[in-house]
Design a protein around this motif. Structure first.
Motif, PDB file in Angstrom:
ATOM      1  N   PHE A  74       0.962  -1.157   0.051  1.00 23.11           N
ATOM      2  CA  PHE A  74      -0.004  -0.015  -0.139  1.00 23.11           C
ATOM      3  C   PHE A  74       0.717   1.233  -0.021  1.00 23.11           C
ATOM      4  CE2 PHE A  74      -2.222   3.577   2.039  1.00 23.11           C
ATOM      5  CZ  PHE A  74      -3.418   3.451   1.324  1.00 23.11           C
ATOM      6  N   PHE A  75       0.348   2.156  -0.831  1.00 16.67           N
ATOM      7  CA  PHE A  75       1.550   3.395  -1.040  1.00 16.67           C
ATOM      8  C   PHE A  75       0.641   4.562  -1.113  1.00 16.67           C
ATOM      9  CE2 PHE A  75       4.407   6.388  -2.884  1.00 16.67           C
ATOM     10  CZ  PHE A  75       5.468   6.329  -2.172  1.00 16.67           C
ATOM     11  N   GLY A  76       0.508   5.236   0.060  1.00 14.65           N
ATOM     12  CA  GLY A  76      -0.596   6.371   0.261  1.00 14.65           C
ATOM     13  C   GLY A  76       0.201   7.720  -0.181  1.00 14.65           C
ATOM     14  N   THR A 135      21.876  19.076  -3.870  1.00 17.39           N
ATOM     15  CA  THR A 135      23.253  18.794  -3.664  1.00 17.39           C
ATOM     16  C   THR A 135      23.929  18.001  -4.675  1.00 17.39           C
ATOM     17  OG1 THR A 135      22.550  16.530  -2.585  1.00 17.39           O
ATOM     18  CG2 THR A 135      22.829  18.562  -1.070  1.00 17.39           C
ATOM     19  N   GLY A 136      23.161  17.971  -6.047  1.00 21.01           N
ATOM     20  CA  GLY A 136      23.660  17.221  -7.034  1.00 21.01           C
ATOM     21  C   GLY A 136      23.454  15.753  -7.185  1.00 21.01           C
ATOM     22  N   GLY A 137      22.876  15.130  -6.215  1.00 17.32           N
ATOM     23  CA  GLY A 137      22.301  13.706  -6.316  1.00 17.32           C
ATOM     24  C   GLY A 137      21.183  13.522  -7.057  1.00 17.32           C
ATOM     25  N   ARG A 138      20.649  12.358  -7.230  1.00 15.13           N
ATOM     26  CA  ARG A 138      19.499  11.808  -7.933  1.00 15.13           C
ATOM     27  C   ARG A 138      18.740  10.847  -7.073  1.00 15.13           C
ATOM     28  NH1 ARG A 138      22.940   9.559 -12.595  1.00 15.13           N
ATOM     29  NH2 ARG A 138      21.219   8.086 -12.405  1.00 15.13           N
ATOM     30  N   LEU A 139      17.552  10.682  -7.395  1.00 15.09           N
ATOM     31  CA  LEU A 139      16.694   9.671  -6.678  1.00 15.09           C
ATOM     32  C   LEU A 139      16.111   8.897  -7.925  1.00 15.09           C
ATOM     33  CD1 LEU A 139      15.327   8.829  -4.106  1.00 15.09           C
ATOM     34  CD2 LEU A 139      13.237  10.335  -4.511  1.00 15.09           C
ATOM     35  N   ARG A 140      16.131   7.680  -7.769  1.00 15.31           N
ATOM     36  CA  ARG A 140      15.488   6.562  -8.518  1.00 15.31           C
ATOM     37  C   ARG A 140      14.780   5.845  -7.837  1.00 15.31           C
ATOM     38  NH1 ARG A 140      19.933   4.015 -12.151  1.00 15.31           N
ATOM     39  NH2 ARG A 140      19.816   5.951 -13.193  1.00 15.31           N
ATOM     40  N   LEU A 141      13.543   5.572  -8.415  1.00 11.47           N
ATOM     41  CA  LEU A 141      12.823   4.211  -7.880  1.00 11.47           C
ATOM     42  C   LEU A 141      12.435   3.210  -8.562  1.00 11.47           C
ATOM     43  CD1 LEU A 141       9.543   6.952  -7.332  1.00 11.47           C
ATOM     44  CD2 LEU A 141      11.510   6.553  -5.704  1.00 11.47           C
ATOM     45  N   VAL A 142      12.226   1.997  -7.872  1.00 15.29           N
ATOM     46  CA  VAL A 142      12.226   0.781  -8.421  1.00 15.29           C
ATOM     47  C   VAL A 142      10.373   0.633  -8.226  1.00 15.29           C
ATOM     48  CG1 VAL A 142      12.577  -1.567  -8.468  1.00 15.29           C
ATOM     49  CG2 VAL A 142      14.365  -0.154  -8.092  1.00 15.29           C
ATOM     50  N   THR A 143       9.787   0.642  -9.542  1.00 11.96           N
ATOM     51  CA  THR A 143       8.437   0.483  -9.319  1.00 11.96           C
ATOM     52  C   THR A 143       8.092  -0.997  -9.666  1.00 11.96           C
ATOM     53  OG1 THR A 143       8.208   1.272 -11.509  1.00 11.96           O
ATOM     54  CG2 THR A 143       8.091   2.854  -9.659  1.00 11.96           C
ATOM     55  N   GLY A 144       6.621  -1.036 -10.066  1.00 15.10           N
ATOM     56  CA  GLY A 144       6.259  -2.416 -10.031  1.00 15.10           C
ATOM     57  C   GLY A 144       5.119  -2.859  -9.454  1.00 15.10           C
ATOM     58  N   ASP A 180       2.695   2.456  -8.808  1.00 20.19           N
ATOM     59  CA  ASP A 180       2.538   2.634 -10.166  1.00 20.19           C
ATOM     60  C   ASP A 180       1.015   3.700 -10.391  1.00 20.19           C
ATOM     61  OD1 ASP A 180       4.758   1.284 -10.871  1.00 20.19           O
ATOM     62  OD2 ASP A 180       3.758  -0.607 -11.592  1.00 20.19           O
ATOM     63  N   ARG A 181       0.372   3.244  -9.812  1.00 16.21           N
ATOM     64  CA  ARG A 181      -0.949   4.046  -9.789  1.00 16.21           C
ATOM     65  C   ARG A 181      -0.934   5.535  -9.301  1.00 16.21           C
ATOM     66  NH1 ARG A 181      -4.950   5.388 -12.813  1.00 16.21           N
ATOM     67  NH2 ARG A 181      -6.892   5.707 -11.701  1.00 16.21           N
ATOM     68  N   LEU A 182      -0.391   5.493  -7.914  1.00 21.30           N
ATOM     69  CA  LEU A 182      -0.310   6.785  -7.548  1.00 21.30           C
ATOM     70  C   LEU A 182       0.656   7.579  -8.271  1.00 21.30           C
ATOM     71  CD1 LEU A 182      -1.128   8.629  -5.056  1.00 21.30           C
ATOM     72  CD2 LEU A 182       0.836   7.770  -3.827  1.00 21.30           C
ATOM     73  N   ASP A 231       2.795  15.372 -12.525  1.00 17.35           N
ATOM     74  CA  ASP A 231       3.744  16.293 -12.689  1.00 17.35           C
ATOM     75  C   ASP A 231       4.809  16.156 -11.178  1.00 17.35           C
ATOM     76  OD1 ASP A 231       3.459  17.581 -15.055  1.00 17.35           O
ATOM     77  OD2 ASP A 231       2.483  19.117 -14.284  1.00 17.35           O
ATOM     78  N   LEU A 232       3.822  15.875 -10.087  1.00 16.21           N
ATOM     79  CA  LEU A 232       4.562  15.882  -8.923  1.00 16.21           C
ATOM     80  C   LEU A 232       5.218  14.295  -8.769  1.00 16.21           C
ATOM     81  CD1 LEU A 232       4.671  16.984  -6.112  1.00 16.21           C
ATOM     82  CD2 LEU A 232       2.535  15.712  -5.346  1.00 16.21           C
ATOM     83  N   GLY A 233       4.682  13.421  -9.686  1.00 16.22           N
ATOM     84  CA  GLY A 233       5.209  12.169  -9.510  1.00 16.22           C
ATOM     85  C   GLY A 233       6.134  11.827 -10.453  1.00 16.22           C
ATOM     86  N   ARG A 234       6.661  12.828 -11.310  1.00 15.39           N
ATOM     87  CA  ARG A 234       7.499  12.383 -12.323  1.00 15.39           C
ATOM     88  C   ARG A 234       9.091  12.224 -11.610  1.00 15.39           C
ATOM     89  NH1 ARG A 234       5.995  14.934 -17.854  1.00 15.39           N
ATOM     90  NH2 ARG A 234       3.672  15.204 -17.331  1.00 15.39           N
ATOM     91  N   PHE A 235       9.486  10.724 -11.589  1.00 16.86           N
ATOM     92  CA  PHE A 235      10.483  10.365 -11.024  1.00 16.86           C
ATOM     93  C   PHE A 235      11.192   9.444 -12.097  1.00 16.86           C
ATOM     94  CE2 PHE A 235       8.024  11.176  -7.286  1.00 16.86           C
ATOM     95  CZ  PHE A 235       8.878  11.695  -6.434  1.00 16.86           C
ATOM     96  N   GLU A 236      12.523   9.578 -11.757  1.00 15.89           N
ATOM     97  CA  GLU A 236      13.266   8.512 -12.598  1.00 15.89           C
ATOM     98  C   GLU A 236      12.995   7.120 -12.206  1.00 15.89           C
ATOM     99  OE1 GLU A 236      17.991   7.547 -13.402  1.00 15.89           O
ATOM    100  OE2 GLU A 236      17.531   9.713 -12.342  1.00 15.89           O
TER     101      GLU A 236
END
Length: 136
Positions: free
Chosen positions: A77-79, A96-105, A110-112, A118-123
């Motif tokens: 569950f992801f709220g 700080t020049g870092g990056r955040l990457r998500l592993v989805t599935g 995915d639905r959220l 726009d808010l949820g545009r993640f790598e």
């Protein structure tokens, strides 16, 4: 008669423990390489567990590698509260020049992300191996 029915104290203790954030969400923060910090989650990210998630993820950013991978593939569950933690982490890393990457599935993740647009545009990546090995 089962042990739980014969012992009401056991039933109440088990019910209380199931509601404890540490029982509903497991988080592991590791550094598989000097280029990657991995935060893996399993369970529910909701109102009751989000502060545990926030403390572990945001707390690790001060010593994080250039790429922080958050593995959400085992989230059940992801709220929206969890989404805001990711937005905050992404913002801090970007400064700080870092990056955040998500592993989805996971469907709930995915639905959220799809609804948040726009808010949820993640790598994102669909596998942990791809997310970690592609650290460049």
């Amino acid at each position: 008669m089962s042990a739980g029915l014969a012992n009401p104290t056991y039933v109440l203790t088990a019910a209380r423990n199931a509601d404890h954030p540490a029982e509903r969400l497991k988080i592991s923060v590791t550094a598989p390489s000097d280029q990657v910090t991995l935060c893996a989650l399993a369970g529910e990210v909701d109102y009751y567990t989000v502060e545990v998630f926030r403390r572990r993820l945001i707390g690790s950013l001060g010593t994080a590698a250039p790429l922080v991978v958050v593995d959400l593939s085992k989230v059940t569950f992801f709220g929206v509260a969890g989404l805001y933690v990711l937005v905050d982490a992404r913002s801090m890393l970007t400064q700080t020049g870092g990056r955040l990457r998500l592993v989805t599935g996971a469907w709930c993740v995915d639905r959220l992300l799809q609804l948040a647009e726009d808010l949820g545009r993640f790598e994102t990546r669909t596998s942990l191996a791809d997310a970690v090995l592609d650290a460049a």
